[in-house]
Design an enzyme around this catalytic site. Structure first.
Site, PDB file in Angstrom:
ATOM      1  N   LYS A  50      22.911  89.634 -33.820  1.00 51.85           N
ATOM      2  CA  LYS A  50      23.467  90.645 -32.913  1.00 51.85           C
ATOM      3  C   LYS A  50      24.233  90.001 -31.760  1.00 51.85           C
ATOM      4  O   LYS A  50      24.040  88.820 -31.455  1.00 51.85           O
ATOM      5  CB  LYS A  50      22.351  91.522 -32.343  1.00 51.85           C
ATOM      6  N   VAL A  80      20.674  86.674 -28.253  1.00 45.68           N
ATOM      7  CA  VAL A  80      19.986  86.713 -26.966  1.00 45.68           C
ATOM      8  C   VAL A  80      18.514  86.318 -27.048  1.00 45.68           C
ATOM      9  O   VAL A  80      17.896  85.990 -26.028  1.00 45.68           O
ATOM     10  CB  VAL A  80      20.127  88.127 -26.344  1.00 45.68           C
ATOM     11  N   TYR A  81      17.925  86.305 -28.254  1.00 39.49           N
ATOM     12  CA  TYR A  81      16.508  85.950 -28.374  1.00 39.49           C
ATOM     13  C   TYR A  81      16.314  84.486 -27.987  1.00 39.49           C
ATOM     14  O   TYR A  81      16.757  83.575 -28.698  1.00 39.49           O
ATOM     15  CB  TYR A  81      16.000  86.188 -29.802  1.00 39.49           C
ATOM     16  N   SER A  82      15.645  84.284 -26.855  1.00 39.33           N
ATOM     17  CA  SER A  82      15.439  82.946 -26.296  1.00 39.33           C
ATOM     18  C   SER A  82      16.756  82.197 -26.148  1.00 39.33           C
ATOM     19  O   SER A  82      16.835  80.982 -26.336  1.00 39.33           O
ATOM     20  CB  SER A  82      14.433  82.152 -27.137  1.00 39.33           C
ATOM     21  N   THR A  83      17.807  82.947 -25.841  1.00 47.38           N
ATOM     22  CA  THR A  83      19.157  82.416 -25.592  1.00 47.38           C
ATOM     23  C   THR A  83      19.608  81.469 -26.696  1.00 47.38           C
ATOM     24  O   THR A  83      20.024  80.332 -26.449  1.00 47.38           O
ATOM     25  CB  THR A  83      19.234  81.714 -24.213  1.00 47.38           C
TER      26      THR A  83
END
Length: 312
Positions: free
Chosen positions: A86, A60-63
């Site tokens: 994750k 999810v970090y910066s998609t």
């Protein structure tokens, strides 16, 4: 650099872990960091040179951009390190582009493998609880992925003590893989974890990865009662994680005194305090600049006296 066992896996990970949440910096993540690829390469190279063999990110970090950048930065060093990522957060507009269902996990593990440029993930973590999916479905899916060789070990992030104990019971009853680690917020200014989670981790021999060890920069030494942080400060735009700031100011004052004793920075003292906690396996560094990373790495050299530990 010291290396600690990750639970009972036989896998040794560095006491400091490099966190890639600030790579890319798009959407809500731009306030965490906007590190470009060239700088990411330098930061990862410095971490490797310092003996760090543990790297953490999330889909999810910066998609997905963080995973892509970390994979490129590691390059040929991939086989020499332990990579953690994750799953759980929203990755698209579709109804099933979020959560811990078999469908979403299956889709996302393949996407993460591609972005990271690898054919296996060392530690695959659920990024919180999904209230719409049973732990049985999630754990069975993760167990299948371990047996298929796509992931090596499984971990959790941001779960409460009863969540963890429930998952352990299910895994043991079914003969499935169990979570080997928990990633959670812990710092000298945020010690709620010590009430229930820390005793559980010790009892169940689970590893602890600490995120935001400097409380979003508040424990770096630049925050004082009578001094406003600089305009580029992360907490200026993204005041997270929540802490009791008045108490934190008191803690910073004590850390300043101890930092002077060791000719160290306040940030180094905050990190060293965590490294002195028996339950901690690895502390995740979220340094955005080379000077921050170099400073943070030096925390491994600090040894407190018993009097200093009591003061802290």
């Amino acid at each position: 650099m010291k290396y600690n066992l990750l639970s009972d896996t036989g896998l040794f990970v560095s006491e400091l872990c490099f966190g890639a949440m600030g790579f890319g910096g798009t959407g809500m993540w731009k306030n965490v960091g906007q590190t470009p690829q060239e700088e990411a390469n330098k930061l990862v190279g410095k971490a490797l040179d310092a003996g760090i063999n543990f790297f953490d990110t999330a889909n999810v970090y910066s998609t997905g951009i963080s995973e892509e950048m970390l994979g490129k930065a590691l390059g040929s060093k991939r086989e020499d390190v332990v990579v953690a990522t994750k799953v759980r957060g929203r990755m698209g507009e579709g109804a099933n582009d979020i959560g811990l269902s078999r469908t979403h996990i299956r889709q996302q593990v393949e996407a993460s493998l591609k972005r990271l440029g690898t054919d296996y993930i060392d530690l695959y973590q659920i990024h919180g609880v999904d209230p719409y999916t049973s732990f049985e479905d999630t754990l069975r899916t993760l167990d299948d992925l371990v047996r298929e060789g796509k992931i090596r070990y499984i971990g959790a992030s941001n779960l409460m003590a009863w969540h963890l104990m429930k998952t352990i019971g299910i895994s043991e009853n079914k003969g499935w893989e169990r979570f080997k680690s928990l990633q959670a917020h812990y710092s000298i200014a945020s010690r709620d974890l010590e009430r229930e989670v820390v005793p559980l981790l010790k009892d169940q021999n689970m590893g602890l990865m600490v995120w935001s060890p400097l409380a979003g920069g508040f424990l770096s030494g630049k925050y004082k009662r009578d001094q406003q942080p600089e305009e580029t400060s992360r907490r200026k735009e993204f005041d997270f994680p929540p802490i009791d700031k008045e108490k934190a100011y008191d803690i910073v004052e004590v850390m300043e005194e101890i930092a002077g004793n060791h000719k160290a920075s306040v940030a180094q003292v905050a990190l060293a305090w965590l490294l002195h906690q028996e339950v901690v396996t690895s502390v995740i560094l979220g340094a955005r600049k080379m000077e921050q990373l170099e400073d943070n790495i030096q925390s491994t050299q600090i040894q407190f006296t018993q009097d200093e530990i009591i003061k802290l």
